[in-house]
Design a protein around this motif. Structure first.
Motif, PDB file in Angstrom:
ATOM      1  N   UNK A  52       0.819  -1.205   0.000  1.00  0.00           N
ATOM      2  CA  UNK A  52       0.000   0.000   0.000  1.00  0.00           C
ATOM      3  C   UNK A  52       0.861   1.266   0.000  1.00  0.00           C
ATOM      4  N   UNK A  53       2.147   1.136  -0.362  1.00  0.00           N
ATOM      5  CA  UNK A  53       3.048   2.280  -0.307  1.00  0.00           C
ATOM      6  C   UNK A  53       2.680   3.343  -1.338  1.00  0.00           C
ATOM      7  N   UNK A  54       2.261   2.923  -2.510  1.00  0.00           N
ATOM      8  CA  UNK A  54       1.935   3.871  -3.566  1.00  0.00           C
ATOM      9  C   UNK A  54       0.470   3.723  -3.952  1.00  0.00           C
ATOM     10  N   UNK A  55      -0.088   4.803  -4.440  1.00  0.00           N
ATOM     11  CA  UNK A  55      -1.484   4.800  -4.881  1.00  0.00           C
ATOM     12  C   UNK A  55      -1.544   4.515  -6.370  1.00  0.00           C
ATOM     13  N   UNK A 108      -7.000  -3.044  -9.201  1.00  0.00           N
ATOM     14  CA  UNK A 108      -8.160  -3.839  -8.819  1.00  0.00           C
ATOM     15  C   UNK A 108      -7.693  -4.881  -7.815  1.00  0.00           C
ATOM     16  N   UNK A 109      -8.373  -4.976  -6.686  1.00  0.00           N
ATOM     17  CA  UNK A 109      -8.041  -5.986  -5.683  1.00  0.00           C
ATOM     18  C   UNK A 109      -9.059  -7.116  -5.797  1.00  0.00           C
ATOM     19  N   UNK A 110      -8.547  -8.306  -6.065  1.00  0.00           N
ATOM     20  CA  UNK A 110      -9.399  -9.487  -6.198  1.00  0.00           C
ATOM     21  C   UNK A 110      -9.334 -10.297  -4.914  1.00  0.00           C
ATOM     22  N   UNK A 111     -10.468 -10.768  -4.438  1.00  0.00           N
ATOM     23  CA  UNK A 111     -10.539 -11.556  -3.213  1.00  0.00           C
ATOM     24  C   UNK A 111     -11.015 -12.955  -3.536  1.00  0.00           C
ATOM     25  N   UNK A 149     -11.487   1.445  -6.855  1.00  0.00           N
ATOM     26  CA  UNK A 149     -11.699   2.849  -6.536  1.00  0.00           C
ATOM     27  C   UNK A 149     -12.416   3.037  -5.203  1.00  0.00           C
ATOM     28  N   UNK A 150     -12.012   2.233  -4.215  1.00  0.00           N
ATOM     29  CA  UNK A 150     -12.522   2.413  -2.864  1.00  0.00           C
ATOM     30  C   UNK A 150     -13.868   1.777  -2.584  1.00  0.00           C
ATOM     31  N   UNK A 151     -14.402   0.991  -3.520  1.00  0.00           N
ATOM     32  CA  UNK A 151     -15.694   0.340  -3.313  1.00  0.00           C
ATOM     33  C   UNK A 151     -15.546  -1.171  -3.474  1.00  0.00           C
ATOM     34  N   UNK A 158      -3.854  -6.186  -8.726  1.00  0.00           N
ATOM     35  CA  UNK A 158      -3.592  -6.288 -10.159  1.00  0.00           C
ATOM     36  C   UNK A 158      -4.069  -5.019 -10.848  1.00  0.00           C
ATOM     37  N   UNK A 159      -3.262  -4.497 -11.752  1.00  0.00           N
ATOM     38  CA  UNK A 159      -3.677  -3.349 -12.547  1.00  0.00           C
ATOM     39  C   UNK A 159      -4.794  -3.771 -13.492  1.00  0.00           C
TER      40      UNK A 159
END
Length: 231
Positions: free
Chosen positions: A22-25, A30-33, A141-143, A184-185
């Motif tokens: 989480x060092x860079x924005x 996209x975060x996949x769970x 994007x935070x959701x 992942x981008x």
């Protein structure tokens, strides 16, 4: 009610995962769970068993232990098709191989060619596809969002440990229930498999009844497209 109670367990807690970065924005991340695939060695036969077979087969019993260890490594690399970090025609010829054992205990395989960068390797020279996971949801994007149906995906990043707040969750997914996270981008290429199991009537006949097929199917679109007259 806490979101941490809204997801079912999918497996054991993943072990030995690295922390998420989480060092860079990254605005396009996209975060996949989901549940990561277990990491097991492909060889069920042990190095000792291979060494014993090599020793019995050698004409020169005076071969030293270092040479035998080298031969064991060569045998395993040749078996899976890896020579000098290149991929040859060993057990795995493609990124994906669908396989079964038939009644005669013969290995029936269907290699699947996939459209990924450089077919096999990424820009750093390593394998592009690095992990497999059953994905249940994602964050962008935070959701947080849930997939309507879990998807099996081949992914270009390794899974990471979920780090949450006081409840230990991220988007409601907790590591204790077997979940991990992939960062992942959104422009990275992935492979998604649609695996369904049912009778032929449901998957073939009912699926293709009028009104059941997607109106965006390629053949239907082409059939409805107006013809253009050529001079």
């Amino acid at each position: 009610m806490s979101d941490c109670c809204s997801h079912p367990g999918v497996g054991k807690r993943p072990e030995e995962l690295s922390k998420p970065s989480y060092e860079t924005y990254n605005p396009s991340e996209v975060r996949l769970y989901g549940r990561p695939a277990s990491r097991e060695e492909i060889f069920k036969i042990t190095d000792e068993q291979i060494r014993e077979k090599i020793t019995l087969s050698l004409n020169n019993p005076a071969t030293n232990e270092d040479e035998i260890r080298g031969l064991v490594k060569v045998v395993k690399e040749v078996a899976i098709g890896i020579i000098d970090n290149d991929v040859l025609s060993g057990i795995f010829r493609q990124q994906i191989v669908l396989a079964i054992f038939d009644d005669e205990l013969k290995f029936r395989q269907l290699p699947v060619s996939v459209n990924i960068p450089s077919k096999t390797f990424d820009r750093d020279g390593g394998r592009y596809i690095k992990s497999i996971g059953v994905i249940y949801g994602y964050a962008y994007e935070g959701h947080c969002y849930k997939l309507p149906k879990p998807q099996i995906m081949y992914l270009p990043e390794e899974p990471r440990e979920i780090v949450g707040g006081d409840c230990g969750c991220d988007c409601g997914y907790v590591p204790e229930l077997g979940y991990a996270v992939w960062q992942i981008d959104k422009l990275e290429r992935v492979i998604a498999l649609d695996v369904r199991s049912d009778d032929v009537k449901t998957l073939v006949l009912d699926e293709n009844m009028p009104g059941s097929r997607s109106p965006m199917a390629y053949a239907q679109t082409m059939a409805l497209a107006p013809q253009r007259h050529r001079d």
